[in-house]
Design an enzyme around this catalytic site. Structure first.
Site, PDB file in Angstrom:
ATOM      1  N   LYS A  38       0.472  -1.159   0.136  1.00  0.00           N
ATOM      2  CA  LYS A  38       0.351  -0.551  -0.033  1.00  0.00           C
ATOM      3  C   LYS A  38       0.816   1.634   0.081  1.00  0.00           C
ATOM      4  CE  LYS A  38      -0.401  -0.535   5.306  1.00  0.00           C
ATOM      5  NZ  LYS A  38      -1.164  -0.144   6.469  1.00  0.00           N
ATOM      6  N   ARG A 136     -10.537   0.104  15.228  1.00  0.00           N
ATOM      7  CA  ARG A 136     -11.081   1.113  14.106  1.00  0.00           C
ATOM      8  C   ARG A 136     -11.611   0.774  12.660  1.00  0.00           C
ATOM      9  NH1 ARG A 136      -4.999   1.682  11.113  1.00  0.00           N
ATOM     10  NH2 ARG A 136      -4.683  -0.417  10.849  1.00  0.00           N
ATOM     11  N   TYR A 267      14.634  30.145   7.470  1.00  0.00           N
ATOM     12  CA  TYR A 267      13.221  31.241   7.873  1.00  0.00           C
ATOM     13  C   TYR A 267      13.834  31.571   9.465  1.00  0.00           C
ATOM     14  CZ  TYR A 267      11.306  30.374   2.834  1.00  0.00           C
ATOM     15  OH  TYR A 267      11.086  30.832   1.512  1.00  0.00           O
ATOM     16  N   MET A 315      10.568  24.223   1.959  1.00  0.00           N
ATOM     17  CA  MET A 315      10.334  23.736   1.250  1.00  0.00           C
ATOM     18  C   MET A 315      10.723  22.663   0.327  1.00  0.00           C
ATOM     19  SD  MET A 315       7.323  24.444  -1.496  1.00  0.00           S
ATOM     20  CE  MET A 315       5.865  25.005  -0.551  1.00  0.00           C
TER      21      MET A 315
END
Length: 379
Positions: A38, A136, A267, A315
């Site tokens: 998956k 779940r 940053y 990013m």
């Protein structure tokens, strides 16, 4: 790793994956092994990894979504294949026509399966999932008799499997393990006495495959362990189980420059140089799957030494403080790998980011090319 110039690369060692599958099969002798691929094989590439796992003796493939399973069928995988995460209106008919085992956890899903099978003119292969305590997906024990009865009464359905999932198999000795196992045995016994003749009964995930032999039944479902990552540091390291990490993530140093004492980095200036030093720019960021939570902590092997992310992960890039060492643009920065060359592992990044190693490998984005090595099954 090869030194073909690339901004970044995730090298996938298929020989390691095959060896891991063989090691897991040895721990679950007598049970079949489902290779869980998956989420694009936890970020490693579903098609290549599925093929390698089957080469090493896996007999089933497993995915979360029907779209993932249908993509494997389209790629030519025609053996046993199961998917388990469905929503109303899903592509039931396409899955039934493709011979995919579909998981059913409740009456709404069974009704949609019956309708789709009737439309397709085929009998659906259905695996009933029980919620034995995970809380779940899965059918609650109180609702199990109704689900079993209707599944067995439907001419359009063949019950091929009974299954469940552990909540705490990665926590050795957790009391829920025995409780869930007992509930699962009871629910399987109920279904079989009602007339079910499943091909497979299964509850063991990776940690249960590694440490709980009494849970293996007919089939074990291995995901993260197949990729050489330990399900939990509490259980042991990959090497403790004879596993080897499959993915190595590396990048080319994009820029090296000398800066003075007191220079802010990235940053927010959360990192300020303590003295004159050299900074290295690593051209991957959170758009590539590098966790921003690892700002200031993520480890990287550059120039033979571990460095830490200096300041924030951005990013597309982050910075490491090279401490005045000489590193050239184009030199290799290894974020994680098996650890053979002293590089960090995915577990090291998980600890740096406050998460689990599953997330570290799975989140590596499509912008990072996968480079497959040792594809030959005889390697």
């Amino acid at each position: 790793m090869s030194h073909t110039p690339m901004r970044a690369r995730a090298e996938i060692d298929l020989a390691a994956l095959r060896a891991n599958v063989r090691a897991l099969r040895a721990r679950a002798a007598g049970a079949q092994l489902m290779a869980v691929v998956k989420s694009d094989a936890y970020g490693h590439g579903a098609v290549r990894c599925a093929r390698a796992a089957l080469d090493a003796g896996a007999t089933w493939l497993g995915t979360a979504t029907p779209e993932e399973a249908l993509a494997l069928r389209a790629a030519g995988f025609d053996g046993p294949l199961m998917c388990w995460l469905w929503t109303p209106g899903g592509p039931w008919r396409e899955a039934i026509e493709a011979g995919i085992d579909v998981s059913v956890s409740g009456m709404w899903a069974l009704r949609e399966v019956v309708e789709a099978a009737r439309s397709a003119g085929q009998v659906a292969r259905v695996q009933l999932k029980a919620d034995t305590g995970l809380g779940r997906n899965g059918c609650q024990p109180a609702d199990w008799p109704e689900l079993v009865r209707h599944a067995l009464e439907a001419d359009e359905v063949r019950v091929t499997g009974l299954w469940s999932h552990f909540a705490c198999a990665d926590e050795p000795g957790h009391p829920s393990i025995d409780v869930q196992l007992g509930v699962f045995r009871d629910l399987v016994d109920y279904a079989e006495k009602a007339g079910a003749e499943p091909e497979v009964r299964h509850i063991a995930n990776s940690p249960a495959t590694l440490t709980l032999p009494g849970t293996h039944f007919d089939l074990v479902r291995t995901g993260i362990a197949m990729y050489g990552v330990s399900p939990s540091p509490e259980l042991g390291t990959p090497a403790d189980f004879g596993l080897r990490p499959v993915m190595t993530l590396a990048a080319s140093v994009a820029l090296v420059k000398r800066v003075p004492e007191g220079h802010g980095v990235s940053y927010g200036h959360h990192y300020v140089t303590a003295r004159e030093t050299t900074l290295g720019l690593i051209p991957v960021g959170y758009a590539d799957g590098i966790p921003r939570h690892a700002s200031g902590t993520g480890p990287v092997l550059v120039g033979g030494k571990w460095r830490r992310v200096a300041g924030r992960v951005a990013m597309d890039q982050f910075v490491v403080d090279l401490g005045g060492d000489t590193v050239e643009p184009g030199d290799e920065a290894v974020l994680f790998g098996p650890g053979d060359r002293g590089e960090p592992t995915a577990e090291d990044w998980a600890q740096a980011a406050g998460t689990i190693a599953y997330e570290i490998v799975t989140r590596i984005g499509s912008r990072v090319p996968r480079v497959y090595v040792n594809e030959d099954p005889d390697s």
